[in-house]
Design a protein around this motif. Structure first.
Motif, PDB file in Angstrom:
ATOM      1  N   PHE A 139      -4.945   3.319   3.122  1.00  9.67           N
ATOM      2  CA  PHE A 139      -5.442   1.950   2.992  1.00  9.67           C
ATOM      3  C   PHE A 139      -4.293   0.955   2.854  1.00  9.67           C
ATOM      4  N   LEU A 140      -3.361   1.237   1.941  1.00  9.75           N
ATOM      5  CA  LEU A 140      -2.258   0.300   1.698  1.00  9.75           C
ATOM      6  C   LEU A 140      -1.312   0.196   2.893  1.00  9.75           C
ATOM      7  N   LEU A 141      -1.081   1.302   3.588  1.00  4.64           N
ATOM      8  CA  LEU A 141      -0.229   1.251   4.776  1.00  4.64           C
ATOM      9  C   LEU A 141      -0.845   0.351   5.846  1.00  4.64           C
ATOM     10  N   GLU A 142      -2.133   0.553   6.094  1.00  4.72           N
ATOM     11  CA  GLU A 142      -2.809  -0.271   7.105  1.00  4.72           C
ATOM     12  C   GLU A 142      -2.830  -1.740   6.685  1.00  4.72           C
ATOM     13  N   GLU A 143      -3.132  -1.989   5.423  1.00  2.00           N
ATOM     14  CA  GLU A 143      -3.148  -3.357   4.915  1.00  2.00           C
ATOM     15  C   GLU A 143      -1.762  -3.994   5.057  1.00  2.00           C
ATOM     16  N   TYR A 144      -0.738  -3.240   4.710  1.00  2.00           N
ATOM     17  CA  TYR A 144       0.632  -3.749   4.785  1.00  2.00           C
ATOM     18  C   TYR A 144       0.973  -4.141   6.221  1.00  2.00           C
ATOM     19  N   LYS A 145       0.651  -3.271   7.166  1.00  2.00           N
ATOM     20  CA  LYS A 145       0.965  -3.539   8.576  1.00  2.00           C
ATOM     21  C   LYS A 145       0.231  -4.772   9.088  1.00  2.00           C
ATOM     22  N   GLN A 146      -0.995  -4.984   8.608  1.00  2.00           N
ATOM     23  CA  GLN A 146      -1.742  -6.176   9.016  1.00  2.00           C
ATOM     24  C   GLN A 146      -1.154  -7.440   8.397  1.00  2.00           C
ATOM     25  N   LEU A 147      -0.760  -7.367   7.137  1.00  2.00           N
ATOM     26  CA  LEU A 147      -0.217  -8.536   6.448  1.00  2.00           C
ATOM     27  C   LEU A 147       1.206  -8.884   6.901  1.00  2.00           C
ATOM     28  N   TYR A 148       1.986  -7.865   7.215  1.00  2.00           N
ATOM     29  CA  TYR A 148       3.403  -8.068   7.540  1.00  2.00           C
ATOM     30  C   TYR A 148       3.755  -7.356   8.850  1.00  2.00           C
ATOM     31  N   PRO A 149       3.180  -7.783   9.966  1.00  2.00           N
ATOM     32  CA  PRO A 149       3.405  -7.067  11.232  1.00  2.00           C
ATOM     33  C   PRO A 149       4.871  -7.077  11.702  1.00  2.00           C
ATOM     34  N   GLU A 150       5.667  -8.055  11.242  1.00  2.00           N
ATOM     35  CA  GLU A 150       7.078  -8.134  11.669  1.00  2.00           C
ATOM     36  C   GLU A 150       7.985  -7.230  10.852  1.00  2.00           C
ATOM     37  N   ASP A 151       7.501  -6.721   9.736  1.00  2.00           N
ATOM     38  CA  ASP A 151       8.340  -5.940   8.827  1.00  2.00           C
ATOM     39  C   ASP A 151       8.528  -4.526   9.373  1.00  2.00           C
ATOM     40  N   THR A 152       9.717  -4.274   9.893  1.00  2.00           N
ATOM     41  CA  THR A 152       9.997  -2.951  10.464  1.00  2.00           C
ATOM     42  C   THR A 152      10.399  -1.930   9.392  1.00  2.00           C
TER      43      THR A 152
ATOM     44  N   TYR B 274       2.310 -10.997  -8.440  1.00  3.10           N
ATOM     45  CA  TYR B 274       3.033 -11.382  -7.222  1.00  3.10           C
ATOM     46  C   TYR B 274       2.485 -10.570  -6.041  1.00  3.10           C
ATOM     47  N   PRO B 275       1.345 -10.965  -5.485  1.00  2.00           N
ATOM     48  CA  PRO B 275       0.696 -10.169  -4.437  1.00  2.00           C
ATOM     49  C   PRO B 275       1.539  -9.971  -3.170  1.00  2.00           C
ATOM     50  N   ASP B 276       2.520 -10.825  -2.945  1.00  2.00           N
ATOM     51  CA  ASP B 276       3.354 -10.691  -1.751  1.00  2.00           C
ATOM     52  C   ASP B 276       4.673  -9.973  -2.003  1.00  2.00           C
ATOM     53  N   ASN B 277       4.791  -9.271  -3.124  1.00  2.00           N
ATOM     54  CA  ASN B 277       6.004  -8.514  -3.419  1.00  2.00           C
ATOM     55  C   ASN B 277       5.989  -7.244  -2.570  1.00  2.00           C
ATOM     56  N   THR B 278       6.660  -7.327  -1.413  1.00  2.00           N
ATOM     57  CA  THR B 278       6.608  -6.215  -0.459  1.00  2.00           C
ATOM     58  C   THR B 278       7.288  -4.953  -0.991  1.00  2.00           C
ATOM     59  N   ASP B 279       8.345  -5.114  -1.782  1.00  2.00           N
ATOM     60  CA  ASP B 279       9.000  -3.922  -2.350  1.00  2.00           C
ATOM     61  C   ASP B 279       8.055  -3.167  -3.274  1.00  2.00           C
TER      62      ASP B 279
ATOM     63  N   ASN C 174       6.729   0.605  -2.691  1.00  2.00           N
ATOM     64  CA  ASN C 174       6.954   1.605  -3.739  1.00  2.00           C
ATOM     65  C   ASN C 174       5.646   2.189  -4.239  1.00  2.00           C
ATOM     66  N   LEU C 175       4.615   1.370  -4.311  1.00  2.00           N
ATOM     67  CA  LEU C 175       3.300   1.871  -4.740  1.00  2.00           C
ATOM     68  C   LEU C 175       2.737   2.839  -3.702  1.00  2.00           C
ATOM     69  N   ILE C 176       2.951   2.565  -2.428  1.00  2.00           N
ATOM     70  CA  ILE C 176       2.514   3.487  -1.368  1.00  2.00           C
ATOM     71  C   ILE C 176       3.172   4.858  -1.557  1.00  2.00           C
ATOM     72  N   VAL C 177       4.482   4.852  -1.788  1.00  2.00           N
ATOM     73  CA  VAL C 177       5.210   6.116  -1.995  1.00  2.00           C
ATOM     74  C   VAL C 177       4.712   6.817  -3.255  1.00  2.00           C
ATOM     75  N   LEU C 178       4.485   6.048  -4.281  1.00  2.00           N
ATOM     76  CA  LEU C 178       3.995   6.601  -5.543  1.00  2.00           C
ATOM     77  C   LEU C 178       2.623   7.255  -5.357  1.00  2.00           C
ATOM     78  N   TYR C 179       1.731   6.576  -4.640  1.00  2.00           N
ATOM     79  CA  TYR C 179       0.414   7.162  -4.359  1.00  2.00           C
ATOM     80  C   TYR C 179       0.555   8.471  -3.572  1.00  2.00           C
ATOM     81  N   ALA C 180       1.523   8.534  -2.668  1.00  2.00           N
ATOM     82  CA  ALA C 180       1.749   9.789  -1.936  1.00  2.00           C
ATOM     83  C   ALA C 180       2.173  10.892  -2.913  1.00  2.00           C
ATOM     84  N   MET C 181       3.052  10.554  -3.853  1.00  2.00           N
ATOM     85  CA  MET C 181       3.498  11.537  -4.850  1.00  2.00           C
ATOM     86  C   MET C 181       2.336  11.999  -5.722  1.00  2.00           C
ATOM     87  N   LEU C 182       1.389  11.089  -5.971  1.00  2.00           N
ATOM     88  CA  LEU C 182       0.219  11.415  -6.790  1.00  2.00           C
ATOM     89  C   LEU C 182      -0.899  12.055  -5.968  1.00  2.00           C
TER      90      LEU C 182
END
Length: 163
Positions: A95-108, A70-75, A79-87
């Motif tokens: 990379f994932l933060l920038e990609e997320y912002k480009q894919l979902y610019p309306e998601d505050t 499910y490539p569009d599962n934003t949750d 969660n993977l972004i946070v997990l990568y930070a923990m790791l």
């Protein structure tokens, strides 16, 4: 009847999680996943619980599986972004933060994820600094053993008050 049992098990697992009984919740979700391996809700819950119980690699594996299916599962992405930070995988976080912002610019809601990442980074930096200070103190004590006899260790006291 299998549906009633599954429903009751899901409710019990959710109740354990709400009460922060991570191990029991994780065990039930693992059982549920064996019975229904394609259920994204079970997978997401199990990934979260694995992270809560310290199995960060296991959580990463599940979130990656979810995003493959499910490539569009934003949750799962957040969660993977946070997990990568923990790791401490900062390149993947960026990379994932920038990609997320480009894919979902309306998601505050991504700002909450960014705040969580920053908090994780600050905690990691503080832990590293504390460890370095402890190592320096240990080295100083080893270099000057005569001074250590008169040293009283500091008490670890947390002062709590109303905020």
């Amino acid at each position: 009847h299998p549906d009633y049992r599954k429903s009751a098990t899901m409710k019990l697992a959710r109740t354990y999680a709400l009460h922060k009984d991570w191990e029991n919740a994780k065990n039930l979700y693992e059982l549920l996943l064996k019975e229904d391996s394609s259920n994204v809700i079970i997978k997401t819950s199990l990934a979260y619980l694995r992270a809560q119980t310290g199995d960060l690699q296991g959580a990463q594996t599940i979130y990656t599986e979810i995003l493959t299916e499910y490539p569009d599962n934003t949750d799962a992405k957040k969660n993977l972004i946070v997990l990568y930070a923990m790791l401490e995988k900062k390149e993947q976080v960026t990379f994932l933060l920038e990609e997320y912002k480009q894919l979902y610019p309306e998601d505050t809601t991504i700002s909450a994820t960014e705040s969580q990442v920053e908090k994780i980074y600050k905690t990691q930096e503080a832990e590293k600094k504390k460890l370095e200070e402890e190592q320096k103190a240990q080295e100083t004590q080893e270099e000057n053993p005569e001074n250590s006899e008169n040293t009283v260790p500091a008490a670890n006291i947390e002062i709590q008050g109303k905020n």
